[in-house]
Design a protein around this motif. Structure first.
Motif, PDB file in Angstrom:
ATOM      1  N   THR A  80      -0.893  -8.815  -2.112  1.00  0.00           N
ATOM      2  CA  THR A  80       0.215  -7.998  -2.433  1.00  0.00           C
ATOM      3  C   THR A  80       0.564  -7.002  -1.719  1.00  0.00           C
ATOM      4  O   THR A  80       1.617  -6.701  -1.107  1.00  0.00           O
ATOM      5  N   LEU A  81      -0.656  -6.540  -1.172  1.00  0.00           N
ATOM      6  CA  LEU A  81      -0.652  -5.295  -0.032  1.00  0.00           C
ATOM      7  C   LEU A  81       0.137  -5.846   1.181  1.00  0.00           C
ATOM      8  O   LEU A  81       0.990  -5.320   1.971  1.00  0.00           O
ATOM      9  N   ALA A  82      -0.350  -7.017   1.547  1.00  0.00           N
ATOM     10  CA  ALA A  82       0.083  -7.795   2.913  1.00  0.00           C
ATOM     11  C   ALA A  82       1.631  -8.079   2.815  1.00  0.00           C
ATOM     12  O   ALA A  82       2.245  -8.234   3.538  1.00  0.00           O
ATOM     13  N   ASN A  83       1.938  -8.657   1.454  1.00  0.00           N
ATOM     14  CA  ASN A  83       3.189  -9.026   1.165  1.00  0.00           C
ATOM     15  C   ASN A  83       4.065  -7.723   1.220  1.00  0.00           C
ATOM     16  O   ASN A  83       5.219  -7.730   1.861  1.00  0.00           O
ATOM     17  N   LEU A  84       3.879  -6.861   0.825  1.00  0.00           N
ATOM     18  CA  LEU A  84       4.526  -5.362   1.012  1.00  0.00           C
ATOM     19  C   LEU A  84       4.749  -5.165   2.435  1.00  0.00           C
ATOM     20  O   LEU A  84       5.645  -4.342   2.783  1.00  0.00           O
ATOM     21  N   PHE A  85       3.649  -5.077   3.125  1.00  0.00           N
ATOM     22  CA  PHE A  85       3.616  -4.864   4.639  1.00  0.00           C
ATOM     23  C   PHE A  85       4.624  -5.655   5.118  1.00  0.00           C
ATOM     24  O   PHE A  85       5.241  -4.890   6.398  1.00  0.00           O
ATOM     25  N   GLU A  86       4.814  -6.907   5.129  1.00  0.00           N
ATOM     26  CA  GLU A  86       5.658  -7.740   5.404  1.00  0.00           C
ATOM     27  C   GLU A  86       7.017  -7.583   5.202  1.00  0.00           C
ATOM     28  O   GLU A  86       7.991  -7.474   6.218  1.00  0.00           O
ATOM     29  N   HIS A  87       7.376  -6.952   4.121  1.00  0.00           N
ATOM     30  CA  HIS A  87       8.720  -6.505   3.515  1.00  0.00           C
ATOM     31  C   HIS A  87       9.051  -5.332   4.358  1.00  0.00           C
ATOM     32  O   HIS A  87      10.033  -5.206   4.923  1.00  0.00           O
TER      33      HIS A  87
END
Length: 186
Positions: free
Chosen positions: A3-10
């Protein structure tokens, strides 16, 4: 963790999109903001008692013009000059003239630092007065004017999208000078 990686990508996608928008619009916005500042501050100088720098600007203009402009005529001269610069920046017409007028005006605007240093940096600590701070902030206007002037010869900001992660440890990129290669005649 995913989720953290996904947030960073967004966020990285948002950051890149904002950067693309800034590349496309920042010089235009800078020019418009400069025009508003010059027009606004110039307009105020037409009305006695409104500009907080009126007395200093009047004395400086009187000194620099060797008395040709004094009193309210000095303020009218500065006001007119600043309004012309503002209109050039806002309209984008006669921009080169506007930047040269701005350079001329900035010499006058900065000259109280040399003409009246004891008044602008009084006391044992030589801390700048509000008038001195008002003058010193003009270095930002000078830098902004230099950016706008660089566009005369076609200089533009060019987007080279990179991820946020790839830029975290790198220095700010310098100016890239592309030179057209010419074919040598035999």
């Amino acid at each position: 963790m995913k989720t953290l990686a996904n947030l960073f990508e967004h966020f990285d996608h948002l950051d890149t999109s904002i950067n693309k928008w800034l590349v496309a619009n920042s010089i235009l916005l800078l020019r418009i903001c400069m025009g508003l500042v010059f027009l606004g501050f110039g307009f105020l100088k037409f009305f006695p008692g409104i500009s907080p720098i009126e007395d200093l600007a009047t004395r400086t203009t009187t000194s620099l013009t060797m008395g040709i402009f004094s009193g309210h005529r000095a303020m009218d001269f500065v006001a007119g000059l600043e309004c012309i610069i503002g209109v050039c920046f806002l309209s984008g017409r006669f921009l080169r003239v506007g930047v040269w007028l701005m350079a001329f005006q900035m010499v006058g605007a900065m000259s109280p630092l040399l003409l009246f240093p004891g008044e602008l940096f009084p006391g044992p600590t030589y801390a700048p007065t509000l008038a001195a701070q008002y003058i010193l902030k003009d270095i930002i206007l000078i830098a902004a004017g230099m950016v706008i002037a660089s566009t005369w010869t076609g200089a533009r900001i060019v987007a080279e999208p990179r991820s946020l992660r790839s830029t975290l440890r790198s220095k700010v990129a310098g100016v890239v000078r592309h030179r057209r290669s010419t074919l040598a005649s035999s």
